[in-house]
Design a protein around this motif. Structure first.
Motif, PDB file in Angstrom:
ATOM      1  N   GLN A 136      -1.204   3.819   4.066  1.00  0.00           N
ATOM      2  CA  GLN A 136      -1.050   2.694   4.996  1.00  0.00           C
ATOM      3  C   GLN A 136      -1.810   2.989   6.284  1.00  0.00           C
ATOM      4  O   GLN A 136      -1.904   4.137   6.718  1.00  0.00           O
ATOM      5  CB  GLN A 136       0.429   2.441   5.283  1.00  0.00           C
ATOM      6  CG  GLN A 136       1.127   1.809   4.086  1.00  0.00           C
ATOM      7  CD  GLN A 136       2.605   1.531   4.320  1.00  0.00           C
ATOM      8  OE1 GLN A 136       3.098   1.594   5.435  1.00  0.00           O
ATOM      9  NE2 GLN A 136       3.316   1.213   3.240  1.00  0.00           N
ATOM     10  N   GLY A 137      -2.381   1.933   6.850  1.00  0.00           N
ATOM     11  CA  GLY A 137      -3.130   2.094   8.096  1.00  0.00           C
ATOM     12  C   GLY A 137      -4.563   2.557   7.887  1.00  0.00           C
ATOM     13  O   GLY A 137      -5.244   2.885   8.861  1.00  0.00           O
TER      14      GLY A 137
ATOM     15  N   VAL B 246       0.870  -1.178   0.000  1.00  0.00           N
ATOM     16  CA  VAL B 246       0.000   0.000   0.000  1.00  0.00           C
ATOM     17  C   VAL B 246       0.909   1.230   0.000  1.00  0.00           C
ATOM     18  O   VAL B 246       1.930   1.257   0.710  1.00  0.00           O
ATOM     19  CB  VAL B 246      -0.908  -0.005   1.259  1.00  0.00           C
ATOM     20  CG1 VAL B 246      -1.681   1.296   1.396  1.00  0.00           C
ATOM     21  CG2 VAL B 246      -1.862  -1.195   1.219  1.00  0.00           C
TER      22      VAL B 246
ATOM     23  N   LEU C 111      -6.664  -0.396   3.648  1.00  0.00           N
ATOM     24  CA  LEU C 111      -6.546  -0.781   2.239  1.00  0.00           C
ATOM     25  C   LEU C 111      -5.789  -2.101   2.069  1.00  0.00           C
ATOM     26  O   LEU C 111      -6.140  -2.922   1.221  1.00  0.00           O
ATOM     27  CB  LEU C 111      -5.874   0.351   1.448  1.00  0.00           C
ATOM     28  CG  LEU C 111      -5.801   0.169  -0.064  1.00  0.00           C
ATOM     29  CD1 LEU C 111      -7.170  -0.142  -0.670  1.00  0.00           C
ATOM     30  CD2 LEU C 111      -5.197   1.424  -0.713  1.00  0.00           C
TER      31      LEU C 111
ATOM     32  N   PHE D  68       1.037  -8.466  10.572  1.00  0.00           N
ATOM     33  CA  PHE D  68      -0.169  -8.140   9.795  1.00  0.00           C
ATOM     34  C   PHE D  68      -0.849  -9.426   9.344  1.00  0.00           C
ATOM     35  O   PHE D  68      -2.053  -9.617   9.538  1.00  0.00           O
ATOM     36  CB  PHE D  68       0.215  -7.272   8.590  1.00  0.00           C
ATOM     37  CG  PHE D  68      -0.897  -7.035   7.596  1.00  0.00           C
ATOM     38  CD1 PHE D  68      -1.915  -6.132   7.869  1.00  0.00           C
ATOM     39  CD2 PHE D  68      -0.925  -7.725   6.393  1.00  0.00           C
ATOM     40  CE1 PHE D  68      -2.936  -5.906   6.954  1.00  0.00           C
ATOM     41  CE2 PHE D  68      -1.944  -7.505   5.471  1.00  0.00           C
ATOM     42  CZ  PHE D  68      -2.956  -6.596   5.760  1.00  0.00           C
TER      43      PHE D  68
ATOM     44  N   ALA E 194       5.903  -7.727   7.383  1.00  0.00           N
ATOM     45  CA  ALA E 194       4.465  -7.720   7.668  1.00  0.00           C
ATOM     46  C   ALA E 194       3.994  -9.011   8.329  1.00  0.00           C
ATOM     47  O   ALA E 194       2.829  -9.380   8.238  1.00  0.00           O
ATOM     48  CB  ALA E 194       3.686  -7.457   6.385  1.00  0.00           C
TER      49      ALA E 194
HETATM   50  C1  LIG Z   1       1.619  -4.506   5.268  1.00  0.00           C
HETATM   51  C2  LIG Z   1       0.664  -3.569   4.508  1.00  0.00           C
HETATM   52  C3  LIG Z   1       0.323  -4.161   3.156  1.00  0.00           C
HETATM   53  C4  LIG Z   1      -0.616  -3.433   5.370  1.00  0.00           C
HETATM   54  O1  LIG Z   1      -1.518  -2.562   4.687  1.00  0.00           O
HETATM   55  P1  LIG Z   1      -2.220  -1.359   5.452  1.00  0.00           P
HETATM   56  O2  LIG Z   1      -3.205  -0.751   4.536  1.00  0.00           O
HETATM   57  O3  LIG Z   1      -1.183  -0.489   6.047  1.00  0.00           O
HETATM   58  O4  LIG Z   1      -2.944  -2.140   6.636  1.00  0.00           O
HETATM   59  P2  LIG Z   1      -4.458  -2.024   7.108  1.00  0.00           P
HETATM   60  O5  LIG Z   1      -4.768  -0.586   7.349  1.00  0.00           O
HETATM   61  O6  LIG Z   1      -5.341  -2.755   6.172  1.00  0.00           O
HETATM   62  O7  LIG Z   1      -4.355  -2.793   8.481  1.00  0.00           O
HETATM   63  C5  LIG Z   1      -5.301  -3.718   8.961  1.00  0.00           C
HETATM   64  C6  LIG Z   1      -4.934  -4.007  10.405  1.00  0.00           C
HETATM   65  O8  LIG Z   1      -3.599  -4.551  10.474  1.00  0.00           O
HETATM   66  C7  LIG Z   1      -2.748  -3.712  11.261  1.00  0.00           C
HETATM   67  N1  LIG Z   1      -1.435  -3.657  10.611  1.00  0.00           N
HETATM   68  C8  LIG Z   1      -1.109  -3.009   9.475  1.00  0.00           C
HETATM   69  N2  LIG Z   1       0.192  -3.230   9.165  1.00  0.00           N
HETATM   70  C9  LIG Z   1       0.683  -4.019  10.141  1.00  0.00           C
HETATM   71  C10 LIG Z   1       1.966  -4.601  10.397  1.00  0.00           C
HETATM   72  N3  LIG Z   1       3.018  -4.410   9.559  1.00  0.00           N
HETATM   73  N4  LIG Z   1       2.098  -5.370  11.498  1.00  0.00           N
HETATM   74  C11 LIG Z   1       1.051  -5.578  12.340  1.00  0.00           C
HETATM   75  N5  LIG Z   1      -0.185  -5.063  12.154  1.00  0.00           N
HETATM   76  C12 LIG Z   1      -0.360  -4.292  11.081  1.00  0.00           C
HETATM   77  C13 LIG Z   1      -3.441  -2.362  11.290  1.00  0.00           C
HETATM   78  O9  LIG Z   1      -3.099  -1.635  12.446  1.00  0.00           O
HETATM   79  C14 LIG Z   1      -4.912  -2.751  11.254  1.00  0.00           C
HETATM   80  O10 LIG Z   1      -5.337  -3.107  12.543  1.00  0.00           O
HETATM   81  P3  LIG Z   1      -6.830  -2.760  13.061  1.00  0.00           P
HETATM   82  O11 LIG Z   1      -7.763  -3.552  12.162  1.00  0.00           O
HETATM   83  O12 LIG Z   1      -6.822  -3.245  14.472  1.00  0.00           O
HETATM   84  O13 LIG Z   1      -6.991  -1.288  12.904  1.00  0.00           O
HETATM   85  C15 LIG Z   1       1.257  -2.140   4.337  1.00  0.00           C
HETATM   86  O14 LIG Z   1       1.539  -1.573   5.577  1.00  0.00           O
HETATM   87  C16 LIG Z   1       2.493  -2.108   3.462  1.00  0.00           C
HETATM   88  O15 LIG Z   1       2.402  -1.879   2.268  1.00  0.00           O
HETATM   89  N6  LIG Z   1       3.689  -2.350   4.064  1.00  0.00           N
HETATM   90  C17 LIG Z   1       4.931  -2.322   3.314  1.00  0.00           C
HETATM   91  C18 LIG Z   1       5.026  -3.488   2.349  1.00  0.00           C
HETATM   92  C19 LIG Z   1       4.956  -4.866   2.994  1.00  0.00           C
HETATM   93  O16 LIG Z   1       5.568  -5.118   4.024  1.00  0.00           O
HETATM   94  N7  LIG Z   1       4.201  -5.774   2.329  1.00  0.00           N
HETATM   95  C20 LIG Z   1       4.066  -7.153   2.702  1.00  0.00           C
HETATM   96  C21 LIG Z   1       4.971  -7.977   1.840  1.00  0.00           C
HETATM   97  S1  LIG Z   1       4.378  -9.637   1.650  1.00  0.00           S
END
Ligand SMILES: CC(C)(COP(=O)(O)OP(=O)(O)OC[C@H]1O[C@@H](n2cnc3c(N)ncnc32)[C@H](O)[C@@H]1OP(=O)(O)O)[C@@H](O)C(=O)NCCC(=O)NCCS
Length: 155
Positions: free
Chosen positions: A74-75, A69, A78, A108, A105
């Motif tokens: 982020q957050g 994202v 999405l 996540f 992640a």
């Molecule tokens: C990891 C990623 C895809 C998550 O997308 P995002 O849009 O930021 O996350 P969301 O807003 O959908 O989060 C959903 C929930 O997960 C949590 N969350 C988001 N990123 C997190 C992480 N890295 N670790 C733990 N929890 C996380 C959020 O706080 C949220 O919690 P809630 O429902 O209690 O509010 C994004 O942060 C990103 O692009 N990170 C960098 C790239 C990456 O690491 N990709 C994964 C490679 S496989």
């Protein structure tokens, strides 16, 4: 995330450069992605590409990859929405098990039901992915889940 300007749709060849750039901003590689664009989703906002999530299909197993994202969104839910939609796509393709590699992640994916596993235990077909052979994946952990266990949590 309620955003009427946001659309999630299948990636097309012309999206590749923008996806690669988005992945690069988060330190993620794009190796082999061009071979899996037909199972990759993108989100656009004001005609800008702001997120992606993709699958590599190996029989009834899939590698979830390129989940990213744009930093400014982020957050906002999405990432959850993109992952939910690409897992729904996996369901339509008859996938039963989903694997992934991640460095940043782990928590996540864990909160939605993915569990850590030894990378050596990932099925050999899935290991043939370029994601597994690329150097920067060396620090990544492997995770997996039965699709049915994680399908609904992301919605
Ligand atoms: C990891 C990623 C895809 C998550 O997308 P995002 O849009 O930021 O996350 P969301 O807003 O959908 O989060 C959903 C929930 O997960 C949590 N969350 C988001 N990123 C997190 C992480 N890295 N670790 C733990 N929890 C996380 C959020 O706080 C949220 O919690 P809630 O429902 O209690 O509010 C994004 O942060 C990103 O692009 N990170 C960098 C790239 C990456 O690491 N990709 C994964 C490679 S496989």
């Amino acid at each position: 995330m309620a955003d009427h300007d946001l659309s999630i749709e299948p990636a097309v060849a012309g999206d590749l450069a923008a996806i690669v750039q988005l992945l690069g901003r988060s330190g993620l590689e794009a190796d082999g992605l061009e071979q899996h664009l037909d199972t990759t989703l993108v989100a656009r906002r004001h005609s800008q590409l702001v997120a992606s999530a993709g699958l590599e299909l190996y029989g009834r197993q899939a590698l979830l990859r390129s989940v990213v994202v744009a930093p400014q969104l982020q957050g906002t839910g999405l990432g959850r929405r993109m992952t939910g939609q690409v897992l729904a796509l996996a369901q339509t393709r008859g996938i039963t098990r989903v694997y992934l590699l991640t460095e940043t992640a782990r928590e996540f994916f864990a909160r939605f039901g993915f569990r850590l596993m030894e990378r050596a235990d990932v099925p050999v077909k899935v290991q043939s992915s370029q994601e597994f052979s690329m150097a920067c994946a060396n620090n990544a952990v492997g995770m997996w889940a039965p699709l049915e266990n994680v399908l609904h949590g992301f919605k």
